[in-house]
Structure formats: C-alpha cells, structure tokens
Design a protein around this motif. Sequence first.
Motif, PDB file in Angstrom:
ATOM      1  N   ILE A   1      10.415 -22.034   1.658  1.00 59.83           N
ATOM      2  CA  ILE A   1      11.108 -21.494   2.813  1.00 59.83           C
ATOM      3  C   ILE A   1      12.371 -20.674   2.199  1.00 59.83           C
ATOM      4  O   ILE A   1      13.207 -19.539   2.524  1.00 59.83           O
ATOM      5  N   ALA A   2      12.821 -21.337   0.814  1.00 57.30           N
ATOM      6  CA  ALA A   2      14.013 -20.474  -0.153  1.00 57.30           C
ATOM      7  C   ALA A   2      12.978 -18.879  -0.360  1.00 57.30           C
ATOM      8  O   ALA A   2      14.270 -18.292  -0.994  1.00 57.30           O
ATOM      9  N   SER A   3      11.897 -19.245  -0.444  1.00 55.07           N
ATOM     10  CA  SER A   3      11.992 -17.645  -1.389  1.00 55.07           C
ATOM     11  C   SER A   3      11.184 -16.914  -0.741  1.00 55.07           C
ATOM     12  O   SER A   3      10.521 -16.131  -1.046  1.00 55.07           O
ATOM     13  N   ARG A   4      11.268 -17.158   0.931  1.00 53.31           N
ATOM     14  CA  ARG A   4      10.916 -16.177   1.654  1.00 53.31           C
ATOM     15  C   ARG A   4      10.796 -15.051   1.442  1.00 53.31           C
ATOM     16  O   ARG A   4      10.273 -13.901   1.647  1.00 53.31           O
ATOM     17  N   ARG A   5      12.668 -14.818   1.767  1.00 48.42           N
ATOM     18  CA  ARG A   5      13.263 -12.938   1.478  1.00 48.42           C
ATOM     19  C   ARG A   5      12.221 -12.164   0.444  1.00 48.42           C
ATOM     20  O   ARG A   5      12.119 -10.881  -0.252  1.00 48.42           O
ATOM     21  N   GLY A   6      11.859 -13.717  -1.417  1.00 47.72           N
ATOM     22  CA  GLY A   6      11.574 -12.686  -2.865  1.00 47.72           C
ATOM     23  C   GLY A   6      10.374 -12.454  -1.805  1.00 47.72           C
ATOM     24  O   GLY A   6       9.474 -11.869  -3.059  1.00 47.72           O
ATOM     25  N   PHE A   7       9.516 -13.128  -1.325  1.00 47.69           N
ATOM     26  CA  PHE A   7       8.266 -12.185  -0.515  1.00 47.69           C
ATOM     27  C   PHE A   7       8.040 -10.507  -0.596  1.00 47.69           C
ATOM     28  O   PHE A   7       7.395 -10.495  -0.574  1.00 47.69           O
ATOM     29  N   GLN A   8       8.735 -10.460   0.605  1.00 48.84           N
ATOM     30  CA  GLN A   8       9.404  -8.624   0.198  1.00 48.84           C
ATOM     31  C   GLN A   8       9.320  -8.107   0.195  1.00 48.84           C
ATOM     32  O   GLN A   8       8.222  -7.497  -0.772  1.00 48.84           O
ATOM     33  N   ARG A   9      10.088  -8.728  -1.461  1.00 47.48           N
ATOM     34  CA  ARG A   9      10.040  -7.221  -3.092  1.00 47.48           C
ATOM     35  C   ARG A   9       8.392  -7.726  -3.419  1.00 47.48           C
ATOM     36  O   ARG A   9       7.842  -6.421  -3.890  1.00 47.48           O
ATOM     37  N   LYS A  10       7.729  -9.163  -3.318  1.00 47.61           N
ATOM     38  CA  LYS A  10       6.557  -9.054  -4.005  1.00 47.61           C
ATOM     39  C   LYS A  10       5.079  -8.273  -3.656  1.00 47.61           C
ATOM     40  O   LYS A  10       4.123  -7.886  -3.448  1.00 47.61           O
ATOM     41  N   VAL A  11       5.333  -7.906  -1.953  1.00 47.34           N
ATOM     42  CA  VAL A  11       4.366  -6.988  -1.216  1.00 47.34           C
ATOM     43  C   VAL A  11       4.309  -5.533  -1.542  1.00 47.34           C
ATOM     44  O   VAL A  11       3.897  -5.379  -1.602  1.00 47.34           O
ATOM     45  N   VAL A  12       6.132  -5.167  -2.253  1.00 42.47           N
ATOM     46  CA  VAL A  12       6.368  -4.141  -2.375  1.00 42.47           C
ATOM     47  C   VAL A  12       5.344  -3.650  -3.481  1.00 42.47           C
ATOM     48  O   VAL A  12       5.278  -2.412  -3.639  1.00 42.47           O
ATOM     49  N   GLY A  13       5.973  -4.924  -3.751  1.00 40.41           N
ATOM     50  CA  GLY A  13       5.395  -4.147  -5.935  1.00 40.41           C
ATOM     51  C   GLY A  13       3.941  -4.326  -5.818  1.00 40.41           C
ATOM     52  O   GLY A  13       3.242  -3.791  -6.681  1.00 40.41           O
ATOM     53  N   LEU A  14       3.042  -5.094  -4.924  1.00 40.33           N
ATOM     54  CA  LEU A  14       2.191  -5.337  -4.821  1.00 40.33           C
ATOM     55  C   LEU A  14       1.584  -4.128  -4.209  1.00 40.33           C
ATOM     56  O   LEU A  14      -0.310  -3.642  -4.577  1.00 40.33           O
ATOM     57  N   PHE A  15       1.745  -3.980  -3.451  1.00 42.06           N
ATOM     58  CA  PHE A  15       0.969  -2.812  -2.389  1.00 42.06           C
ATOM     59  C   PHE A  15       1.798  -1.134  -2.287  1.00 42.06           C
ATOM     60  O   PHE A  15       3.047  -1.400  -1.468  1.00 42.06           O
ATOM     61  N   PRO A  16       2.211  -0.980  -3.310  1.00 42.02           N
ATOM     62  CA  PRO A  16       3.451   0.747  -3.549  1.00 42.02           C
ATOM     63  C   PRO A  16       3.404   1.254  -2.014  1.00 42.02           C
ATOM     64  O   PRO A  16       3.731   2.641  -1.735  1.00 42.02           O
ATOM     65  N   HIS A  17       2.286   1.485  -2.289  1.00 40.93           N
ATOM     66  CA  HIS A  17       1.345   2.294  -1.317  1.00 40.93           C
ATOM     67  C   HIS A  17       1.896   2.286   0.204  1.00 40.93           C
ATOM     68  O   HIS A  17       1.216   0.648   0.248  1.00 40.93           O
ATOM     69  N   HIS A  18       2.483   3.326   1.195  1.00 44.10           N
ATOM     70  CA  HIS A  18       3.227   2.405   3.082  1.00 44.10           C
ATOM     71  C   HIS A  18       1.074   1.636   3.125  1.00 44.10           C
ATOM     72  O   HIS A  18       1.455   0.973   4.343  1.00 44.10           O
ATOM     73  N   ALA A  19       0.873   2.425   3.324  1.00 42.71           N
ATOM     74  CA  ALA A  19      -0.757   2.472   3.653  1.00 42.71           C
ATOM     75  C   ALA A  19      -1.445   1.131   3.802  1.00 42.71           C
ATOM     76  O   ALA A  19      -2.123   0.130   4.239  1.00 42.71           O
ATOM     77  N   GLU A  20      -1.480   1.238   2.016  1.00 45.10           N
ATOM     78  CA  GLU A  20      -1.620  -0.797   1.883  1.00 45.10           C
ATOM     79  C   GLU A  20      -1.264  -1.554   1.839  1.00 45.10           C
ATOM     80  O   GLU A  20      -1.582  -2.516   3.025  1.00 45.10           O
ATOM     81  N   ARG A  21      -0.083  -1.145   2.006  1.00 45.91           N
ATOM     82  CA  ARG A  21       1.384  -2.659   2.619  1.00 45.91           C
ATOM     83  C   ARG A  21       1.060  -2.748   3.639  1.00 45.91           C
ATOM     84  O   ARG A  21       1.284  -3.769   3.721  1.00 45.91           O
ATOM     85  N   ALA A  22       0.686  -1.566   4.657  1.00 42.91           N
ATOM     86  CA  ALA A  22       0.741  -1.616   6.325  1.00 42.91           C
ATOM     87  C   ALA A  22      -0.495  -2.858   6.548  1.00 42.91           C
ATOM     88  O   ALA A  22       0.069  -3.236   7.184  1.00 42.91           O
ATOM     89  N   GLU A  23      -1.506  -2.427   5.570  1.00 44.69           N
ATOM     90  CA  GLU A  23      -2.964  -3.410   5.784  1.00 44.69           C
ATOM     91  C   GLU A  23      -3.259  -5.234   5.181  1.00 44.69           C
ATOM     92  O   GLU A  23      -3.252  -5.765   6.202  1.00 44.69           O
ATOM     93  N   ALA A  24      -2.354  -4.618   4.742  1.00 40.41           N
ATOM     94  CA  ALA A  24      -2.056  -6.073   3.638  1.00 40.41           C
ATOM     95  C   ALA A  24      -0.900  -6.818   4.656  1.00 40.41           C
ATOM     96  O   ALA A  24      -0.621  -7.865   5.183  1.00 40.41           O
TER      97      ALA A  24
END
Length: 378
Positions: free
Chosen positions: A160-183
């Motif tokens: 629960i405490a790391s929920r907001r950090g997960f957003q940054r991880k998703v951005v780092g893992l999928f830098p391109h918008h299309a890949e991020r949107a699919e993930a």
Amino acid sequence: MPEAASQSTVTRTATVILSVIACGAALYWLRGILTPLALAVFLAVMIDGFARVIRSRLPWVSEKAALPAAIVLSVLLFGGSTFVIAENATSFVGQLVAYTPRLNGLIAQVAGLLGMDVPPTVNELFVRLNPSAYLADVAKGLQGFASDAFFILIYLGFIIASRRGFQRKVVGLFPHHAERAEAMAAFRRIRDGVERYLWVQTVTGLIIAVASWIAMAVMGLDNAIFWAFLIFIASYIPVIGGAVGILAPPIFALIQFPTFWPAVILLGVLQAIQFVVGNIILPRMQGDSLNMDPVVVLLSLAFWGVLWGMAGMFLSTPLTVMAMVILAQFSGTRWLAVLLSADGEPEKLREHKPTGSPDKKPAPERRTPASRKREPIS
C-alpha cells in the motif's frame, strides 16, 4: 522454409513447456516466501477495490480519505468475523462434550452395520487416536499460521505504501506510450477480472450463508451462526467450499438430533440452496467476466493446492485469471491462454471497462522523462 518454420514452432512450444515446469518448481520451492506475498497482494486488490467503491458511492469522500477508510472497514469486518467464529467455536467445542452419549450411539449403529460385536466408545477411540502425538504438528501449524499472518500484514503495508512508486516504475519499464498503454491495459484487465471474481464470490457466498443460516435456525441446529460464517469463508474455495457447506452441518445434525430425519432434511435444503445459487444466480452474475473453462477451474484448484496448500486453493482462480491475461499478450504463449479460456477468446476481458476508472483519452507522449504524463494507477 515450411520445414524451418515447423522446427521453430516446435522449439518455441518446447521452450514454453519447459518454462512452465521451471516456474512451477520455483513456485513450489519458494512457497514459504511467495504465499504470504500473494495473499498480501490479494488483500491489497480487495482494499483497493473497496476504496474505489467508497469513492463512487460516497462522492463526498476524498480520494486520499477513501483508502484509509477502506483499510479501517476491512480490518473491522475481518476482526468482527474472527471474533464471531472464535466465540461460536468455543461454544461448539463445549457442546461436543454433552453430545458424547449420542456419539456413542452413532458409533454403535455404524459398528453394527460393519458386523462388530463390541463397538468402541468415544473415549476409547480418543485414546487409540493418541492426539498427543499430533500436538507438536498442530503447534507447528499454528506457529506457521501466526508467522504467515505477520508477514502478510508487513507485505500488505509495504504494498500500500509503494503504490505511487509503482507509477514511476511503469514509466521506466515502458518509456514509449504505446507499450505503456498496452501494459496498463493488461494490468487493468487482471485487476478487473480479480475484482469481478471477488465481487461475485462475496455476493453469492453471502446469499448461500444467509439462506443456510435460516435453514439451520429453522431446524434448530446449534451454532448456526458459526456454520454460516464457515460456509461463507469456504465459498471462496471452488468445489471444495461448496462440499463443506453441504456436508458439515448435516453431519453434526446427526450428533445433535435423536433421529436421522433432521440431518436428511437439512442436507436436502442445503443442496437445493447450493444448486440454485451455483446454477442460476452465479452464472448470471458472472457471465463472461472470467471466461475460464470449468475443467481449468478444477485443474487450477488441484495445481495451486499442491503448490501452496490451502492458500493456493483460496487463490487458485485469481491466479489463473492473471496467468491467462498475461499469456494472451504474447504470440508464443497465446495458445496456452486459449486452452485456459472457456470459448477460445482469452482477450474477452478487454470488453469490460475497468471498475472505478473513468474513460480518459491517452495523453500525448513526452520526450523528456520529467515531462511525461504519468497515468494514475488506482
């Protein structure tokens, strides 16, 4: 070329099968670590969905206040349920002593059917079983349960405490918008499927528990509330939970009542309740939300039960839904998702809109990491 393509397909299929076997072995060896983590993630999904329900039903509750409110209400609900079960369990154990003559009579009847001249009594059976030999295993099991509960709470707090950090991880893992949107779409499909499963099982479990409590109260069965709570909790375990709800109360009705008819009537009523809910109400509520083959439900129950025991049985359907959605994302593993699905279309979860999330147009991609628009994950 066709021969090379065929060899490539065979190699890919063999690689997938070996990977599945390796993953199963890893899940079994690491079950002591992964089981509390999986249960914590399961609870986090429940609390997160509960928070979205609070925000949608109570617009005056802010987004920041919805999550703490959901946590407090969840703790109160689970704490209250545990208290009721513990109180009734104590009363139930005390009443078993008063049922000793009836138990001796039942043992004598069964022994007569088996051709035994001198039937044993309850005390003799108790001595023969030698329960003291199993006390060490019971104590070890209780210690393991307490340890798992402690780690589940720790994992849950960190998740629960790391929920907001997960957003940054998703951005780092999928830098391109299309890949991020699919993930993000795959993540939402998993969340949507698990939440729908939880919602359906909770509502149908409540229906079965309340109807069963009414039937048991009318029949005069002792500790009807205790049995109703156990039936509700067991409803989250496919197949086995329904069998427990049908068989356990009539068995103890044999002990309580002097004749067999109350147990027979109670068995028929509970069977009718399970049949109506399982064959009429449940399919209408569930629809195509999970899109899982019934045989796969049974196999997943056995598979996860072997790997993780009771916790695996409890999480078998959500874990299989998650696996089906992930496997459907890749062309090399899509055939496994097709086998897991009910109609050969594992992408059907895409037809459901994510619960509690309004439709938004995707933001244009930014070139610099600092200026990227991060999509909220709730």
